[in-house]
Design a protein around this motif. Structure first.
Motif, PDB file in Angstrom:
ATOM      1  N   TYR A 147       0.859  -1.190   0.000  1.00  0.00           N
ATOM      2  CA  TYR A 147       0.000   0.000   0.000  1.00  0.00           C
ATOM      3  C   TYR A 147       0.897   1.244   0.000  1.00  0.00           C
ATOM      4  O   TYR A 147       1.930   1.289   0.664  1.00  0.00           O
ATOM      5  CB  TYR A 147      -0.886  -0.029   1.250  1.00  0.00           C
ATOM      6  CG  TYR A 147      -1.746   1.188   1.468  1.00  0.00           C
ATOM      7  CD1 TYR A 147      -2.991   1.306   0.868  1.00  0.00           C
ATOM      8  CD2 TYR A 147      -1.300   2.214   2.295  1.00  0.00           C
ATOM      9  CE1 TYR A 147      -3.793   2.420   1.097  1.00  0.00           C
ATOM     10  CE2 TYR A 147      -2.092   3.325   2.534  1.00  0.00           C
ATOM     11  CZ  TYR A 147      -3.344   3.423   1.928  1.00  0.00           C
ATOM     12  OH  TYR A 147      -4.123   4.532   2.158  1.00  0.00           O
ATOM     13  N   GLY A 148       0.464   2.284  -0.773  1.00  0.00           N
ATOM     14  CA  GLY A 148       1.157   3.572  -0.737  1.00  0.00           C
ATOM     15  C   GLY A 148       1.760   3.929  -2.088  1.00  0.00           C
ATOM     16  O   GLY A 148       1.302   3.463  -3.137  1.00  0.00           O
ATOM     17  N   GLY A 167      -4.227  -0.228  -2.343  1.00  0.00           N
ATOM     18  CA  GLY A 167      -4.381  -1.525  -1.698  1.00  0.00           C
ATOM     19  C   GLY A 167      -3.080  -2.295  -1.722  1.00  0.00           C
ATOM     20  O   GLY A 167      -1.993  -1.716  -1.854  1.00  0.00           O
ATOM     21  N   VAL A 168      -3.182  -3.603  -1.571  1.00  0.00           N
ATOM     22  CA  VAL A 168      -2.019  -4.471  -1.669  1.00  0.00           C
ATOM     23  C   VAL A 168      -2.347  -5.552  -2.692  1.00  0.00           C
ATOM     24  O   VAL A 168      -3.511  -5.903  -2.902  1.00  0.00           O
ATOM     25  CB  VAL A 168      -1.656  -5.107  -0.309  1.00  0.00           C
ATOM     26  CG1 VAL A 168      -1.238  -4.047   0.684  1.00  0.00           C
ATOM     27  CG2 VAL A 168      -2.824  -5.915   0.244  1.00  0.00           C
ATOM     28  N   ASP A 169      -1.298  -6.071  -3.340  1.00  0.00           N
ATOM     29  CA  ASP A 169      -1.480  -7.120  -4.344  1.00  0.00           C
ATOM     30  C   ASP A 169      -0.897  -8.433  -3.821  1.00  0.00           C
ATOM     31  O   ASP A 169       0.195  -8.451  -3.229  1.00  0.00           O
ATOM     32  CB  ASP A 169      -0.781  -6.748  -5.650  1.00  0.00           C
ATOM     33  CG  ASP A 169      -1.423  -5.541  -6.322  1.00  0.00           C
ATOM     34  OD1 ASP A 169      -2.618  -5.289  -6.033  1.00  0.00           O
ATOM     35  OD2 ASP A 169      -0.722  -4.864  -7.090  1.00  0.00           O
ATOM     36  N   VAL A 178      -4.587 -10.820  -6.937  1.00  0.00           N
ATOM     37  CA  VAL A 178      -5.782 -10.179  -6.388  1.00  0.00           C
ATOM     38  C   VAL A 178      -5.353  -8.835  -5.800  1.00  0.00           C
ATOM     39  O   VAL A 178      -4.363  -8.758  -5.053  1.00  0.00           O
ATOM     40  CB  VAL A 178      -6.482 -11.052  -5.319  1.00  0.00           C
ATOM     41  CG1 VAL A 178      -5.550 -11.420  -4.185  1.00  0.00           C
ATOM     42  CG2 VAL A 178      -7.710 -10.325  -4.767  1.00  0.00           C
ATOM     43  N   HIS A 179      -6.052  -7.800  -6.187  1.00  0.00           N
ATOM     44  CA  HIS A 179      -5.840  -6.472  -5.629  1.00  0.00           C
ATOM     45  C   HIS A 179      -6.810  -6.331  -4.449  1.00  0.00           C
ATOM     46  O   HIS A 179      -8.028  -6.375  -4.615  1.00  0.00           O
ATOM     47  CB  HIS A 179      -6.112  -5.393  -6.690  1.00  0.00           C
ATOM     48  CG  HIS A 179      -6.054  -4.005  -6.157  1.00  0.00           C
ATOM     49  ND1 HIS A 179      -4.867  -3.362  -5.887  1.00  0.00           N
ATOM     50  CD2 HIS A 179      -7.060  -3.121  -5.855  1.00  0.00           C
ATOM     51  CE1 HIS A 179      -5.134  -2.147  -5.432  1.00  0.00           C
ATOM     52  NE2 HIS A 179      -6.453  -1.977  -5.412  1.00  0.00           N
ATOM     53  N   PHE A 180      -6.276  -6.140  -3.251  1.00  0.00           N
ATOM     54  CA  PHE A 180      -7.070  -6.140  -2.012  1.00  0.00           C
ATOM     55  C   PHE A 180      -7.053  -4.759  -1.389  1.00  0.00           C
ATOM     56  O   PHE A 180      -5.981  -4.199  -1.122  1.00  0.00           O
ATOM     57  CB  PHE A 180      -6.488  -7.175  -1.045  1.00  0.00           C
ATOM     58  CG  PHE A 180      -7.185  -7.232   0.288  1.00  0.00           C
ATOM     59  CD1 PHE A 180      -8.543  -7.558   0.394  1.00  0.00           C
ATOM     60  CD2 PHE A 180      -6.468  -6.973   1.451  1.00  0.00           C
ATOM     61  CE1 PHE A 180      -9.159  -7.621   1.642  1.00  0.00           C
ATOM     62  CE2 PHE A 180      -7.086  -7.029   2.688  1.00  0.00           C
ATOM     63  CZ  PHE A 180      -8.440  -7.345   2.783  1.00  0.00           C
ATOM     64  N   GLU A 181      -8.262  -4.199  -1.166  1.00  0.00           N
ATOM     65  CA  GLU A 181      -8.392  -2.882  -0.542  1.00  0.00           C
ATOM     66  C   GLU A 181      -9.278  -2.979   0.699  1.00  0.00           C
ATOM     67  O   GLU A 181     -10.199  -3.802   0.767  1.00  0.00           O
ATOM     68  CB  GLU A 181      -9.016  -1.878  -1.521  1.00  0.00           C
ATOM     69  CG  GLU A 181      -8.168  -1.572  -2.730  1.00  0.00           C
ATOM     70  CD  GLU A 181      -8.833  -0.562  -3.654  1.00  0.00           C
ATOM     71  OE1 GLU A 181      -8.181  -0.152  -4.641  1.00  0.00           O
ATOM     72  OE2 GLU A 181     -10.004  -0.202  -3.407  1.00  0.00           O
ATOM     73  N   VAL A 182      -8.985  -2.098   1.665  1.00  0.00           N
ATOM     74  CA  VAL A 182      -9.803  -1.985   2.893  1.00  0.00           C
ATOM     75  C   VAL A 182     -10.263  -0.541   3.013  1.00  0.00           C
ATOM     76  O   VAL A 182      -9.434   0.392   2.928  1.00  0.00           O
ATOM     77  CB  VAL A 182      -8.996  -2.400   4.139  1.00  0.00           C
ATOM     78  CG1 VAL A 182      -9.848  -2.175   5.396  1.00  0.00           C
ATOM     79  CG2 VAL A 182      -8.560  -3.853   4.043  1.00  0.00           C
ATOM     80  N   TYR A 183     -11.575  -0.376   3.204  1.00  0.00           N
ATOM     81  CA  TYR A 183     -12.168   0.965   3.362  1.00  0.00           C
ATOM     82  C   TYR A 183     -12.758   1.097   4.763  1.00  0.00           C
ATOM     83  O   TYR A 183     -13.412   0.178   5.271  1.00  0.00           O
ATOM     84  CB  TYR A 183     -13.260   1.195   2.333  1.00  0.00           C
ATOM     85  CG  TYR A 183     -12.746   1.546   0.954  1.00  0.00           C
ATOM     86  CD1 TYR A 183     -12.756   2.860   0.504  1.00  0.00           C
ATOM     87  CD2 TYR A 183     -12.237   0.561   0.115  1.00  0.00           C
ATOM     88  CE1 TYR A 183     -12.270   3.187  -0.759  1.00  0.00           C
ATOM     89  CE2 TYR A 183     -11.756   0.887  -1.141  1.00  0.00           C
ATOM     90  CZ  TYR A 183     -11.774   2.193  -1.570  1.00  0.00           C
ATOM     91  OH  TYR A 183     -11.287   2.524  -2.829  1.00  0.00           O
ATOM     92  N   LYS A 184     -12.472   2.266   5.357  1.00  0.00           N
ATOM     93  CA  LYS A 184     -13.032   2.580   6.676  1.00  0.00           C
ATOM     94  C   LYS A 184     -13.749   3.920   6.583  1.00  0.00           C
ATOM     95  O   LYS A 184     -13.114   4.941   6.276  1.00  0.00           O
ATOM     96  CB  LYS A 184     -11.917   2.637   7.725  1.00  0.00           C
ATOM     97  CG  LYS A 184     -12.441   2.844   9.140  1.00  0.00           C
ATOM     98  CD  LYS A 184     -11.298   2.777  10.160  1.00  0.00           C
ATOM     99  CE  LYS A 184     -11.828   2.917  11.569  1.00  0.00           C
ATOM    100  NZ  LYS A 184     -10.729   2.844  12.588  1.00  0.00           N
ATOM    101  N   ASP A 188      -4.583   1.425   4.953  1.00  0.00           N
ATOM    102  CA  ASP A 188      -3.569   0.394   4.699  1.00  0.00           C
ATOM    103  C   ASP A 188      -4.089  -0.964   5.171  1.00  0.00           C
ATOM    104  O   ASP A 188      -4.380  -1.144   6.365  1.00  0.00           O
ATOM    105  CB  ASP A 188      -2.288   0.760   5.449  1.00  0.00           C
ATOM    106  CG  ASP A 188      -1.122  -0.135   5.073  1.00  0.00           C
ATOM    107  OD1 ASP A 188      -1.349  -1.114   4.319  1.00  0.00           O
ATOM    108  OD2 ASP A 188      -0.008   0.137   5.547  1.00  0.00           O
ATOM    109  N   PRO A 189      -4.226  -1.934   4.274  1.00  0.00           N
ATOM    110  CA  PRO A 189      -4.714  -3.255   4.671  1.00  0.00           C
ATOM    111  C   PRO A 189      -3.737  -4.023   5.550  1.00  0.00           C
ATOM    112  O   PRO A 189      -4.119  -5.047   6.152  1.00  0.00           O
ATOM    113  CB  PRO A 189      -4.906  -3.972   3.336  1.00  0.00           C
ATOM    114  CG  PRO A 189      -4.957  -2.906   2.307  1.00  0.00           C
ATOM    115  CD  PRO A 189      -4.058  -1.832   2.824  1.00  0.00           C
ATOM    116  N   ALA A 190      -2.472  -3.573   5.640  1.00  0.00           N
ATOM    117  CA  ALA A 190      -1.459  -4.336   6.354  1.00  0.00           C
ATOM    118  C   ALA A 190      -1.847  -4.572   7.814  1.00  0.00           C
ATOM    119  O   ALA A 190      -1.627  -5.665   8.361  1.00  0.00           O
ATOM    120  CB  ALA A 190      -0.116  -3.623   6.270  1.00  0.00           C
TER     121      ALA A 190
END
Length: 314
Positions: free
Chosen positions: A197-198, A213-215, A291-297, A303-305
């Motif tokens: 992420y970033g 996100g992260v891959d 897979v591209h993984f994103e987290v929304y708050k 950052d999904p980490a």
């Protein structure tokens, strides 16, 4: 007409001659003959009257006995109907208590399984063991309770236990829901993180870009799983993402899984933690299977980490 008078002893009888006319003779005849006859009739009437009185008395007594027996039979019938009604009411009450006990047993078994308790510790299929020495007090006048009173007391105890178990079940269900919606872990079963992420260099144009996100790279058709339970709010193509799945988890949290080869869920479907959402592919703006993984708050990407390295709740 001659009248002869007989005397006692040796005294001679005397005879009297009466000159009786026709109507006088008839009157005397009626008197001499009718008097005994009238006495006989009167005596017979008196006897008949006595017999009638006896018969009337006997009839009255018989009627009174019949009325008394009929009243007693009516009272017996009424008592029988009341007993049958009470028995029916008690039967229904016992059946109701048995049904409620079965529900309590079912709730207890579910709670035992949910809490992962030893089956032997809480066995709801057996009667609880009881014991202890008996002590009696002569100063206490004991009156045994009625059957309905005992049923009412048991019903009150069942109400209390049922309420406690239901409350405990709700709390444990809420806890289970919270555990299921707790974001933790990776969205793949096998693979490796290929991009964080970033800020990074865009793989297509070489410019500096922001990666939301992260891959996770892996093999094509590898399973992509939900990191928490929730509801599918997107399942289809989306610009730049290719085939994408979005899951809303509540409390302002959502996750996205993109570049899928095939989505296996539909919008509106409720999914559990660890459920397969899609198969890994390279759809959309992608250089290979991942897979591209994103987290929304609260609508903003984070950052999904921190969620990937979280310790899952057990």
């Amino acid at each position: 007409m001659k009248i002869i008078v007989l005397n006692k002893g040796l005294t001679p009888t005397k005879t009297y001659n009466l000159d009786v006319s026709g109507w006088t003779k008839a009157l005397l005849s009626v008197c001499l003959i009718g008097l005994p006859l009238g006495l006989g009739v009167a005596l017979g009437a008196m006897i008949n009257s006595g017999n009638s009185a006896i018969e009337v008395t006997e009839n009255d007594n018989a009627q009174e006995w019949q009325e008394a027996l009929a009243q007693q039979q009516a009272e017996i019938d009424q008592s029988k109907r009341e007993a049958e009604a009470q028995l029916a009411a008690m039967t229904l009450r016992v059946a109701e208590l048995q049904a409620r006990l079965q529900r309590i047993d079912a709730v207890g078994e579910r709670l035992t399984q949910a809490a992962k308790l030893d089956a032997g510790e809480f066995n709801f299929n057996e009667v609880p063991a009881l014991g202890g020495p008996e002590e009696f007090s002569e100063s206490i006048n004991f009156e045994p309770p009625t059957f309905m009173t005992v049923l009412d007391e048991i019903s009150a105890q069942i109400d209390n236990r049922e309420m406690q178990l239901n409350t405990l079940e709700i709390l444990m269900s809420d806890r289970q829901i919270q555990d299921d919606t707790f974001l933790a872990g990776r969205p793949i079963k096998k693979g490796w993180m290929s991009s964080r992420y970033g800020r990074r260099t865009d793989p297509f144009n070489g410019k500096l870009a922001w990666h939301k996100g992260v891959d996770f790279a892996g093999k094509e058709n590898a399973e992509i799983i939900a990191v928490a339970g929730g509801v599918i709010t997107w399942s289809g193509e989306r610009y730049g993402y290719g085939n994408m799945v979005e899951v809303t988890h509540g409390s302002g949290m959502a996750t996205r899984y993109a570049h899928n080869k095939e989505n296996l869920v539909k919008v509106g479907e409720v999914v559990k933690k660890g459920q397969t959402l899609a198969l890994m592919g390279s759809s959309g703006r992608s250089t290979g299977p991942h897979v591209h993984f994103e987290v929304y708050k609260n609508g903003r990407p984070v950052d999904p980490a921190s969620y990937i390295h979280r310790t899952p709740r057990k």
